[in-house]
Each structure stands twice: as structure tokens, then as C-alpha cells.
Write an enzyme that holds these catalytic residues in place. Structure first.
Site, PDB file in Angstrom:
ATOM      1  N   ASN A  15       6.779   8.395   8.525  1.00 12.60           N
ATOM      2  CA  ASN A  15       5.579   9.226   8.473  1.00 12.60           C
ATOM      3  C   ASN A  15       5.582  10.333   9.510  1.00 12.60           C
ATOM      4  O   ASN A  15       5.191  11.452   9.232  1.00 12.60           O
ATOM      5  CB  ASN A  15       4.334   8.361   8.661  1.00 12.60           C
ATOM      6  N   ASN A  51       2.584  11.936   0.850  1.00 10.15           N
ATOM      7  CA  ASN A  51       3.095  11.333  -0.375  1.00 10.15           C
ATOM      8  C   ASN A  51       3.529  12.386  -1.378  1.00 10.15           C
ATOM      9  O   ASN A  51       4.477  12.188  -2.123  1.00 10.15           O
ATOM     10  CB  ASN A  51       2.037  10.419  -0.994  1.00 10.15           C
ATOM     11  N   THR A  56       1.345   1.809  13.083  1.00  9.68           N
ATOM     12  CA  THR A  56       0.134   1.324  12.430  1.00  9.68           C
ATOM     13  C   THR A  56      -0.058  -0.168  12.664  1.00  9.68           C
ATOM     14  O   THR A  56      -1.086  -0.709  12.297  1.00  9.68           O
ATOM     15  CB  THR A  56       0.196   1.564  10.912  1.00  9.68           C
ATOM     16  N   GLU A  90      -3.232  -7.661  -2.094  1.00  9.54           N
ATOM     17  CA  GLU A  90      -4.694  -7.575  -2.057  1.00  9.54           C
ATOM     18  C   GLU A  90      -5.134  -6.485  -3.021  1.00  9.54           C
ATOM     19  O   GLU A  90      -4.390  -5.559  -3.313  1.00  9.54           O
ATOM     20  CB  GLU A  90      -5.176  -7.321  -0.636  1.00  9.54           C
ATOM     21  N   GLY A 102       3.093  -6.146   5.868  1.00 12.94           N
ATOM     22  CA  GLY A 102       3.472  -7.498   5.476  1.00 12.94           C
ATOM     23  C   GLY A 102       3.935  -7.570   4.038  1.00 12.94           C
ATOM     24  O   GLY A 102       4.940  -8.200   3.722  1.00 12.94           O
ATOM     25  N   THR A 103       3.194  -6.881   3.144  1.00 12.73           N
ATOM     26  CA  THR A 103       3.522  -6.979   1.722  1.00 12.73           C
ATOM     27  C   THR A 103       4.811  -6.230   1.414  1.00 12.73           C
ATOM     28  O   THR A 103       5.725  -6.765   0.795  1.00 12.73           O
ATOM     29  CB  THR A 103       2.375  -6.406   0.867  1.00 12.73           C
ATOM     30  N   GLU A 108      25.960   7.117  -9.874  1.00 16.99           N
ATOM     31  CA  GLU A 108      26.786   8.141  -9.232  1.00 16.99           C
ATOM     32  C   GLU A 108      26.408   8.318  -7.770  1.00 16.99           C
ATOM     33  O   GLU A 108      27.249   8.630  -6.939  1.00 16.99           O
ATOM     34  CB  GLU A 108      26.605   9.483  -9.949  1.00 16.99           C
ATOM     35  N   GLN A 136       0.812  -1.217   0.000  1.00 17.60           N
ATOM     36  CA  GLN A 136       0.000   0.000   0.000  1.00 17.60           C
ATOM     37  C   GLN A 136       0.846   1.268   0.000  1.00 17.60           C
ATOM     38  O   GLN A 136       0.616   2.171  -0.798  1.00 17.60           O
ATOM     39  CB  GLN A 136      -0.947   0.008   1.205  1.00 17.60           C
TER      40      GLN A 136
END
EC number: 3.6.5.-
Length: 451
Positions: free
Chosen positions: A206, A228, A179, A71, A144-145, A254, A11
Site C-alpha cells: 500500500n 485498488n 494496519t 466475516e 488473518g483471512t 508463459e 477484505q
């Protein structure tokens, strides 16, 4: 051409990726459907942006990237979002079930079903390049991903594309904001393979970026979109020299050469300046010297880490916009005279500068002000060690009681992998201490006394 393939995993990786491609499209005048109106050819017909986009016969520009998640929900947002026509459907890969914040699921059970498909797509992208120079990998190591599948993919890329450089942009768990409960496990297990399989990893967190949004942009309640877009500005500044022409262009390799003194010590601090809201920018004249100083402020760092606690080993300053080499040299000279900014004594010069004439672009309706010049700093500092010691401490508290470990073992991991990864990080902490220690001769004498 020196092409770069971006890989967005999980995500966090995908959402940062969305912000980046949105910004690249604006910078190059590419519309959301991939067309580039001919009257607006920004580089004067120059094709430097082909490092990031491939052009089809129909004149459509397709990003050289792949979005990968276990997912479907996050990838579906891309499939239905503003830029749905920009990406080839094959570039958006999603599985059916989540990694559930579990490194072992992302790395062993569920990840391995999807990784071959992903490598197949990457192979297609790579075949489409004339001179692939490397990969940019975007992920977070708390989930996890991003952690599990991210490290699995990096390991496989090392096998298939051994000589190509891999730059990671990695979101690390913040000191206070969390989180997931198992973040320390996932991060330690994932860093274990980042150490081995990335050439440079730029660390983000974050909490630090929240603080920047609150402090500098006066956003009371920053959202992930705000974060973001800030991260996208940093990444855009880093890659600007691959996509535009400038006075002092910097290649991906470089970065490595100038920033990594020892292969394991490749975790970087990043900062960006000026981060300033539109109302304030009107009243400020941001000279090269000012933005250079701002980039070295601890408060500008994109990860919670105080560079005053360590020494710099190397530092890369990427300027863009209305900047000339003379100003840069003057600013760097001023920085060198400051007592607060210390370099290790075995690295006397320590600065690599890049200049690009394309001024920074901002996404319309966003809080950042449009400025004439900006700088992005990537630095290698011994202070990064404190991020790892913080993680390790949290890991130890949980692992001492073997809390949550059964979830990992149940997915086919062995407990030995935990201790192996933890030892690797302990060694890394020690590496940082030694590098920051006094000069070469001092170290030799110390050893003599001990034995």
C-alpha cells in the site's frame, strides 16, 4: 477456450477484485447487470473475453470468480453494490465470524469450516470451463483471512488441481504503514505456503501505491479505492492478452516459463506506466520509449523495493494500445544499454514482450488519464530479497519475546510452525543472495577456497 478463475480472499482481495471486475466490465462493454448490448460487441463478435466471463443462455455474462471472506461486511458490500446483479449469489461466500488478524484462525479453526464450501463452488466454476488454464488468487498476507484462509485454499487447490498454474496478487505489509501489530507473523506464516503453492506471486504494497498516487496523480489523501483502481490497471494489463487479441499475446503459463528461473524465486516486482493525471496528460506525448523508461523507474514500482539494489533476472513487458513491435524492440534495446538497469550475467536476454491492441480503459470520474498506450512490467529482481529481510527482521523482534504467540497457539497452532516458516524464509533470503551473486564460474571457485 483457456479460462481463468479468479479467487478473491479477505477484505483486500475482495476490494481489489471489485476494482478489477469494474474495469473488465468497462473494457468489454458489459453492463452492471451482465448484459452486453449487441451494438457494442467490442471484439467484433470475438469471444476472447470468455476466458473471464461465462455466458448464460439468457445472454448474461457472469464473471468466473469467487469472493470469499470469514466475516460478512465486505462481501455484503458486493451483494448490495453497483455490480450486485453481475455475480451469482453462490459466488459470494461469507462466514459469520472474523479471523481477527490471526493466521491460525483463518487457517485452522474458522477457515476450515468454510474452505470445503469454497472448493465446491470452485469445482462448479471449473466444470463450466472447457480448458481451465489456471487461477488468479488475490489476497493480503497481513490480515488473518487473506493469510490464513488464503494459504489453506492454495494448499487445497494444489491437491485438487495440481497441474493448473496459480498466480498470486499479494498485498504485503509496507515498511512504514501498518494496519496490524501481528502483520509480520501472518506474512511469514503465509509466505511459507505461497512459496510452495503459487507459481508466480506479484507483490504489491500500500505504501508504494500511496506514494505513486500522491506523486503522479496529485491526490493528497489517497483512499483504498484509488489504490485498488491502480492495482486493477496492472492486473488488467497482465490479463489483457487473455481477453483480447493482439500482435504478441501472452498466456498465463508463459509468465511462469519466462519469469521463474528457479521454482522458489517467483516473487515479482510490478510497475505500470504512464500513471498520469488528466490535466498533465494533455500536454505530454507519451511515446513507447518514454513509457518503457518510466516503467523501470524505482518510483513506479508497486512495492517498496529499490531495483537498483539488485539485478534483474527476467522481465516481462506487456504493452497495450497503439504500439508496434518495432518501437518495442527499439525501447528494449535502449534499456539494455543503460548502466543502471543490470541483469544477472547468466541471463543475457531477459526480456519477454507482449503487445495488445486494446488501449487502456479508465473508470469514469477517476484520476488516471485516458492514454493511447500503456505498459505494465512484471520483473523478477534479486532486490525483492530486501522485502523479505525487512519482514523477517520484524518477525524476529517479536518472536524473540514470544509476543502475541499465545493467540496462535490457542487456535491450535504449534510453536514449531513459527520456526519452520521462519527458517523457510531465511533459506529464501539466502537463495536470493546466491542468485544475485557473480556468475556460475565465480561461485565454483569461491567454494574451492573455503574448504
Amino acid at each position: 477456450m483457456r479460462e481463468v478463475i479468479s479467487i478473491h480472499i479477505g477484505q483486500a482481495g475482495i476490494q481489489v477484485g471489485n476494482a478489477c471486475w469494474e474495469l473488465y466490465c468497462l473494457e468489454h462493454g458489459i453492463q452492471p447487470d451482465g448484459q452486453m448490448p449487441s451494438d457494442k460487441t467490442i471484439g467484433g463478435g470475438d469471444d476472447a473475453f470468455n476466458t473471464f466471463f461465462s455466458e448464460t443462455g439468457a445472454g448474461k455474462h457472469v464473471p468466473r470468480c469467487i469472493f470469499l471472506d470469514l466475516e460478512p461486511t465486505v462481501v455484503d458490500e458486493v451483494r448490495t453494490g453497483t455490480y450486485r446483479q453481475l455475480f451469482h449469489p453462490e459466488q459470494l461466500i461469507s462466514g459469520k465470524e472474523d479471523a481477527a488478524n490471526n493466521f491460525a484462525r483463518g487457517h485452522y479453526t474458522i477457515g476450515k469450516e468454510i474452505v470445503d464450501l469454497a472448493l465446491d463452488r470452485i469445482r462448479k466454476l471449473a466444470d463450466n470451463c472447457t480448458g481451465l488454464q489456471g487461477f488468479l488468487v488475490f489476497n493480503a498476507v497481513g490480515g488473518g483471512t487473506g493469510s490464513g484462509l488464503g494459504s489453506l485454499l492454495l494448499e487445497r487447490l494444489s491437491v485438487d488441481y495440481g497441474k493448473k498454474s496459480k498466480l498470486g496478487f499479494t498485498v504485503y505489509p509496507s515498511p512504514q504503514v501498518s494496519t496490524a501489530v501481528v502483520e509480520p507473523y501472518n506474512s511469514v506464516l503465509s509466505t511459507h505456503s505461497l512459496l510452495e503453492h503459487t507459481d508466480v506471486a506479484v507483490m504489491l504494497d500500500n505504501e508504494a501505491i500511496y506514494d505513486i498516487c500522491r506523486r503522479s496523480l496529485d491526490i493528497e489523501r489517497p483512499t483504498y479505492t484509488n489504490l485498488n483502481r491502480l492495482i486493477a490497471q496492472v492486473i488488467s494489463s497482465l490479463t489483457a492478452s487473455l481477453r483480447f487479441d493482439g500482435a504478441l499475446n501472452v498466456d498465463i503459463t508463459e509468465f511462469q516459463t519466462n519469469l521463474v528461473p528457479y521454482p522458489r524465486i517467483h516473487f515479482m516486482l510490478s510497475s505500470y506506466a504512464p500513471i498520469i493525471s488528466a490535466e498533465k496528460a494533455y500536454h505530454e506525448q507519451l511515446s513507447v520509449a518514454e513509457i518503457t523508461n518510466a516503467a523501470f523507474e524505482p518510483a513506479s514500482m508497486m512495492v517498496k523495493c529499490d531495483p537498483l539494489h539488485g539485478k534483474y533476472m527476467a522481465c516481462c513487458l506487456m504493452y497495450r494500445g497503439d504500439v508496434v513491435p518495432k518501437d518495442v524492440n527499439a525501447s528494449v534495446a535502449t534499456i539494455k544499454t543503460k548502466r543502471t538497469i543490470q541483469f544477472v550475467d547468466w541471463c543475457p536476454t531477459g526480456f519477454k514482450c507482449g503487445i495488445n491492441y486494446q488501449p487502456p480503459t479508465v473508470v469514469p470520474g477517476v484520476d488516471l488519464a485516458k492514454v493511447q498506450r500503456a505498459v505494465c512490467m512484471i520483473s523478477n529482481s534479486t532486490a525483492i530479497g530486501e522485502i523479505f529481510s525487512r519482514l523477517d527482521h520484524k518477525f524476529d523482534l517479536m518472536y524473540a519475546k514470544r509476543a502475541f504467540v499465545h493467540w496462535y497457539v490457542g487456535e491450535g497452532m504449534e510453536e514449531g510452525e513459527f520456526s519452520e516458516a521462519r527458517e523457510d524464509l531465511a533459506a529464501l533470503e539466502k537463495d536470493f543472495e546466491e542468485v544475485g551473486a557473480e556468475s556460475a564460474e565465480g561461485a565454483g571457485e569461491g567454494e574451492g577456497e573455503e574448504y
